[in-house]
Design an enzyme around this catalytic site. Structure first.
Site, PDB file in Angstrom:
ATOM      1  N   ASP A 145      -1.684  -8.089   0.498  1.00 55.52           N
ATOM      2  CA  ASP A 145      -0.573  -8.076  -0.442  1.00 55.52           C
ATOM      3  C   ASP A 145      -0.270  -9.496  -0.920  1.00 55.52           C
ATOM      4  O   ASP A 145      -0.015  -9.734  -2.086  1.00 55.52           O
ATOM      5  CB  ASP A 145       0.668  -7.482   0.225  1.00 55.52           C
ATOM      6  N   HIS A 170       0.824  -0.229   9.255  1.00 51.89           N
ATOM      7  CA  HIS A 170      -0.451   0.184   8.670  1.00 51.89           C
ATOM      8  C   HIS A 170      -1.338   0.835   9.711  1.00 51.89           C
ATOM      9  O   HIS A 170      -2.559   0.796   9.621  1.00 51.89           O
ATOM     10  CB  HIS A 170      -1.179  -1.002   8.047  1.00 51.89           C
ATOM     11  N   GLY A 203       0.816  -1.199   0.000  1.00 47.78           N
ATOM     12  CA  GLY A 203       0.000   0.000   0.000  1.00 47.78           C
ATOM     13  C   GLY A 203       0.851   1.250   0.000  1.00 47.78           C
ATOM     14  O   GLY A 203       2.070   1.190   0.151  1.00 47.78           O
ATOM     15  N   SER A 204       0.199   2.394  -0.161  1.00 48.30           N
ATOM     16  CA  SER A 204       0.888   3.670   0.005  1.00 48.30           C
ATOM     17  C   SER A 204       0.896   4.040   1.487  1.00 48.30           C
ATOM     18  O   SER A 204       0.289   3.372   2.312  1.00 48.30           O
ATOM     19  CB  SER A 204       0.188   4.757  -0.795  1.00 48.30           C
ATOM     20  N   GLY A 205       1.608   5.108   1.804  1.00 48.74           N
ATOM     21  CA  GLY A 205       1.652   5.567   3.187  1.00 48.74           C
ATOM     22  C   GLY A 205       2.929   5.180   3.903  1.00 48.74           C
ATOM     23  O   GLY A 205       3.104   5.497   5.071  1.00 48.74           O
ATOM     24  N   HIS A 206       3.835   4.456   3.188  1.00 47.87           N
ATOM     25  CA  HIS A 206       5.094   4.011   3.794  1.00 47.87           C
ATOM     26  C   HIS A 206       6.303   4.768   3.250  1.00 47.87           C
ATOM     27  O   HIS A 206       7.439   4.358   3.470  1.00 47.87           O
ATOM     28  CB  HIS A 206       5.300   2.520   3.547  1.00 47.87           C
TER      29      HIS A 206
END
Lengths: 211, 331
Positions: free
Chosen positions: B110, B219, B54-57
């Site tokens: 994932d 997350h 995901g994004s956000g990392h």
């Protein structure tokens, strides 16, 4: 267009519209022990399904479901895309080529969807997933249909069972999905996927086309 | 919530567009699949390495695309695995004659998405293998879970296979190296605050001013347990007590150390924590071969840090030491 196809379209459209409408609520359910992406992922994916709804191949109900499955898998991220896509695909395959869908055919399609979810998510009953709402609801649906109930009544039975089964997931410890990483702390809150099934089933039952 | 944002639905695309505009010489952006890739990919002299998640990392993984690291990254929305289409189209676009290696953090979504993508790509005739990273000691591996999470330790697997790929290693060799690095890498994270996903607009969980979450992932999900705040010396002990016995790391070992910020902690605090940990490791007879302090794999704006230790041997150390050119790190 057959009645079977019309009802299949009704069910899919209701699931899609309700998933978009409940985005915030589903996200809040997931945020308790997960990461809150359930509502967002489902809403964004079903927006795609609704946008192209009229152009989906609907030669029969099974084909229609299979095409929806591909759209879901392609556009929904997170855990929801693979799981819901697999479920729609298996249900579609089960019904493909079937011109006159009976009650037992619907039950068989739903059971095929369950097997797909189990395989894809490597989950079993009791792992605190949407299966814990779906499986008992299918059992109740089968019993209701076998007793001679009409479709609307059977849909209500399905929804009522889904609600109580979803609420009962609060006593379980999550063993699959992101909630499983919080271990025993997942006990005390309902599973987001299971409650999602209940909310969608209730909407389907409440708006079931009659006459 | 105050963020630099327009529309939550456009958060990821607008971020990716910004990364592409900031690095016009080295990176390319394909909006249809959230794909950021090296301008020179695919390079048929090396195995293509792709990361999803995901994004956000950030900087993981869209900003670790570059020579010696990733060839491409296709993130999903914030904290959500990418849809199947993103991955399969990325693989098709970037596949090299030497094959494709997919690096995936072991999270349920994932894992499912990449397993499906691998099947689709193989059916299309692409030589593709997937490596799952699971370095997080906070999560017990058991028959009931899909195993440990993959968190900041991903960086070391990516760095090692990235260097080996530049040296011309084939796909099987990269899988061997990646599995080896993963097997000697352990991470544990602690949060001082929850994070706020743009689409939600409020923190994912409530944490009192005097509370910390121990054993968090990346997350924003809650950790294994909650405790009262404690000084950095004691936090370092909590992290080391979880990690050191797990592999185990022993006196005489040489390690790479990463103190990774989760997005909302000043660099000053990360270095303070690093200093404490460095000295504690020396006291245990464990020597530090390489160190990494800063933000490598974040959880949006979460205040907190994770500690990663990697047991070094000559092969791993030389791969970690090989130069890499990530756009944001070239000055």
């Amino acid at each position: 267009m057959t009645d079977d196809l019309a009802l299949t379209e009704f069910v899919v459209r209701t699931i899609a519209e309700e998933s978009v409408a409940q985005e915030k609520y589903f996200g809040e359910l997931d945020a308790v022990v997960g990461d809150g992406d359930f509502g967002y992922s489902l809403a964004r994916g079903f927006e795609f399904v609704l946008a192209d709804f009229d152009s989906i191949d609907r030669i029969d109900a099974g084909t229609f479901l299979s095409k929806v499955a591909v759209m879901i898998t392609s556009h929904i991220g997170g855990t929801s895309g693979p799981l819901w896509g697999t479920a729609f695909l298996r249900a579609g395959s089960s019904l493909k080529g079937n011109e006159n869908i009976s009650g037992p055919d619907v039950v068989a399609a739903l059971r095929a969807a369950v097997e797909g979810i189990k395989k894809r998510g490597k989950a079993e009953l009791g792992d605190k997933t949407l299966l814990d709402a779906l499986v008992p609801s299918i059992d109740a649906l089968e019993t209701s249909l076998a007793a001679g109930d009409d479709a609307a009544t059977a849909a209500e039975t399905f929804a009522a069972t889904a609600r109580s089964a979803a609420e009962a997931t609060s006593t379980l410890e999550a063993r699959r999905g992101r909630a499983s990483y919080t271990g025993e702390r997942s006990i005390g809150s309902v599973d987001a996927g299971a409650m999602g099934i209940a909310v969608l089933a209730e909407k389907i039952a409440a708006t079931w086309p009659t006459g | 919530m105050k963020k630099f944002i327009n529309d939550p639905k456009q958060f990821v695309p607008e971020m990716l567009e910004g990364i592409a505009l900031a690095n016009p010489d080295t990176l390319r952006y394909v909006p249809a699949y959230n794909l950021i890739h090296r301008a020179d990919a695919p390079n048929h002299n090396k195995v293509t390495i792709i990361q999803g998640s995901g994004s956000g990392h950030e900087p993981a993984h869209v900003m670790t695309v570059g020579k010696g690291m990733l060839d491409g990254a296709c993130p999903g929305d914030v904290f959500a695995a990418p849809p199947l289409d993103f991955i399969t189209e990325t693989v098709k676009l970037l596949a090299s004659d030497k094959g494709v290696l997919l690096l995936v953090n072991n999270y349920t979504g994932d894992r499912m998405a990449f397993e499906m993508a691998e099947e689709v790509a193989e059916a299309d005739g692409v030589n593709v293998k997937t490596l799952f990273i699971d370095d997080d000691v906070a999560v017990k591996d058991s028959t009931y879970t899909v195993g440990r999470r993959g968190v900041a330790g991903n960086f070391f697997v990516m760095k090692a296979v990235g260097a080996a790929a530049e040296n011309g290693a084939d796909l099987d060799e990269l899988v061997r190296i990646g599995e080896k690095v993963n097997s000697v890498t352990r991470t544990m994270g602690i949060a001082l605050t929850a994070c706020t996903p743009p689409a939600k607009g409020e923190p994912l969980f409530e944490l009192g001013d005097d509370e910390i979450e121990i054993g968090v992932g990346i997350h924003g999900e809650p950790g294994r347990r909650r405790e009262k705040w404690m000084p950095a010396n004691d936090i370092a002990d909590v992290l080391l007590d979880a990690i050191v016995p797990d592999l185990p790391f022993s006196s005489g070992d040489r390690v790479a150390v990463m103190v990774n910020g989760l997005g909302g902690t000043p660099i000053s605090e990360l270095y303070l924590l690093y200093g404490v940990i460095h000295k504690k490791l020396e006291a245990l007879g464990i020597s530090v071969g390489r160190n990494y302090v800063g933000e490598y794999c974040t959880s949006l704006d979460m205040a907190g840090a994770s500690l990663t230790l990697v047991k070094l041997d000559d092969e791993i150390e030389s791969l970690l030491a090989a130069p890499a050119e990530i756009a944001i790190r070239v000055f």
